[in-house]
Design a protein around this motif. Structure first.
Motif, PDB file in Angstrom:
ATOM      1  N   PRO A  13     -47.222  -1.447  13.235  1.00 55.13           N
ATOM      2  CA  PRO A  13     -47.351  -1.175  14.679  1.00 55.13           C
ATOM      3  C   PRO A  13     -47.077   0.294  14.977  1.00 55.13           C
ATOM      4  CG  PRO A  13     -45.314  -2.326  14.203  1.00 55.13           C
ATOM      5  CD  PRO A  13     -46.082  -2.262  12.914  1.00 55.13           C
ATOM      6  N   ARG A  14     -47.673   0.759  16.045  1.00 58.46           N
ATOM      7  CA  ARG A  14     -47.462   2.144  16.458  1.00 58.46           C
ATOM      8  C   ARG A  14     -46.054   2.310  17.015  1.00 58.46           C
ATOM      9  NH1 ARG A  14     -51.998   5.062  16.564  1.00 58.46           N
ATOM     10  NH2 ARG A  14     -53.954   3.957  16.738  1.00 58.46           N
ATOM     11  N   THR A  15     -45.499   3.497  16.757  1.00 58.58           N
ATOM     12  CA  THR A  15     -44.172   3.780  17.297  1.00 58.58           C
ATOM     13  C   THR A  15     -44.274   4.379  18.694  1.00 58.58           C
ATOM     14  OG1 THR A  15     -44.198   5.945  16.242  1.00 58.58           O
ATOM     15  CG2 THR A  15     -43.148   4.134  15.032  1.00 58.58           C
ATOM     16  N   HIS A  16     -45.466   4.864  19.042  1.00 60.69           N
ATOM     17  CA  HIS A  16     -45.684   5.397  20.392  1.00 60.69           C
ATOM     18  C   HIS A  16     -47.049   4.913  20.863  1.00 60.69           C
ATOM     19  CE1 HIS A  16     -47.486   8.264  17.622  1.00 60.69           C
ATOM     20  NE2 HIS A  16     -48.296   8.622  18.606  1.00 60.69           N
ATOM     21  N   PRO A  17     -47.227   4.781  22.134  1.00 55.34           N
ATOM     22  CA  PRO A  17     -48.504   4.245  22.632  1.00 55.34           C
ATOM     23  C   PRO A  17     -49.659   5.210  22.322  1.00 55.34           C
ATOM     24  CG  PRO A  17     -47.109   4.960  24.452  1.00 55.34           C
ATOM     25  CD  PRO A  17     -46.290   5.082  23.199  1.00 55.34           C
ATOM     26  N   TYR A  18     -50.805   4.635  22.014  1.00 57.10           N
ATOM     27  CA  TYR A  18     -51.990   5.426  21.704  1.00 57.10           C
ATOM     28  C   TYR A  18     -52.662   5.811  23.007  1.00 57.10           C
ATOM     29  CZ  TYR A  18     -56.604   6.664  19.989  1.00 57.10           C
ATOM     30  OH  TYR A  18     -57.769   7.320  19.712  1.00 57.10           O
ATOM     31  N   SER A  19     -52.922   7.097  23.139  1.00 58.03           N
ATOM     32  CA  SER A  19     -53.616   7.541  24.342  1.00 58.03           C
ATOM     33  C   SER A  19     -54.768   8.449  23.923  1.00 58.03           C
ATOM     34  CB  SER A  19     -52.665   8.282  25.279  1.00 58.03           C
ATOM     35  OG  SER A  19     -52.134   9.410  24.618  1.00 58.03           O
ATOM     36  N   PRO A  20     -55.973   7.875  23.850  1.00 57.48           N
ATOM     37  CA  PRO A  20     -57.105   8.718  23.468  1.00 57.48           C
ATOM     38  C   PRO A  20     -57.327   9.792  24.521  1.00 57.48           C
ATOM     39  CG  PRO A  20     -57.881   6.588  24.240  1.00 57.48           C
ATOM     40  CD  PRO A  20     -56.373   6.527  24.204  1.00 57.48           C
ATOM     41  N   LYS A  21     -57.473  11.036  24.071  1.00 54.70           N
ATOM     42  CA  LYS A  21     -57.649  12.131  25.018  1.00 54.70           C
ATOM     43  C   LYS A  21     -59.128  12.291  25.312  1.00 54.70           C
ATOM     44  CE  LYS A  21     -53.546  14.705  23.985  1.00 54.70           C
ATOM     45  NZ  LYS A  21     -52.962  15.993  23.788  1.00 54.70           N
TER      46      LYS A  21
END
Length: 148
Positions: free
Chosen positions: A18-26
């Motif tokens: 799992p990701r440790t921080h949220p994914y935010s596509p730029k």
């Protein structure tokens, strides 16, 4: 050798951490000025790196024999230049090896010649002693009267 099916085994599910921080596509419009500066700086560093590599390849093409003779209108490819450079280095190494072997052989021959010179000198001295002994006993050497 294993097939891709053996490696991935379709019956088992792969787990992804799992990701440790949220994914935010730029999106292109959401870049910050800081990101733009970092990107521009990275692009400049990368461009300088490529320019250095290209300059060294051009330098190689100038010092490698026959590297400029088969250029097309656009010039030789980088891979072609590097390939010829490797071939030339191998050729130089072989030539160097042969020259070292030749040098060692020349040194050996020089030592052999010096030993032969010493033997000649010793034989000349021995010959002079024997001539003196012959003269002392009033004997004439065979062929000596003809040479004088």
């Amino acid at each position: 050798m294993m097939t891709p099916q053996d490696v991935l085994q379709t019956g088992t599910q792969r787990t992804i951490a799992p990701r440790t921080h949220p994914y935010s596509p730029k999106i292109d419009g959401t870049r910050t000025p800081r990101d733009e500066r970092r990107r521009a700086q990275h692009n400049e560093v990368e461009r300088r790196r490529r320019d250095k590599i290209n300059n060294w390849i051009v330098q190689l093409s100038k010092i490698i024999p026959d590297c400029n003779t088969d250029n097309s209108k656009t010039g030789a490819s980088k891979g072609g230049i590097l390939s010829k450079a490797c071939d030339y280095i191998r050729e130089l190494r072989q030539t160097n090896q042969r020259m070292q072997e030749t040098f060692k052989e020349a040194e050996r021959l020089q030592m052999d010649n010096e030993l032969l010179r010493q033997q000649i000198e010793e034989l000349k001295n021995e010959n002079a002693v024997l001539r003196a002994q012959l003269q002392q006993h009033n004997l004439e050497m065979v062929g000596e009267s003809n040479r004088q």
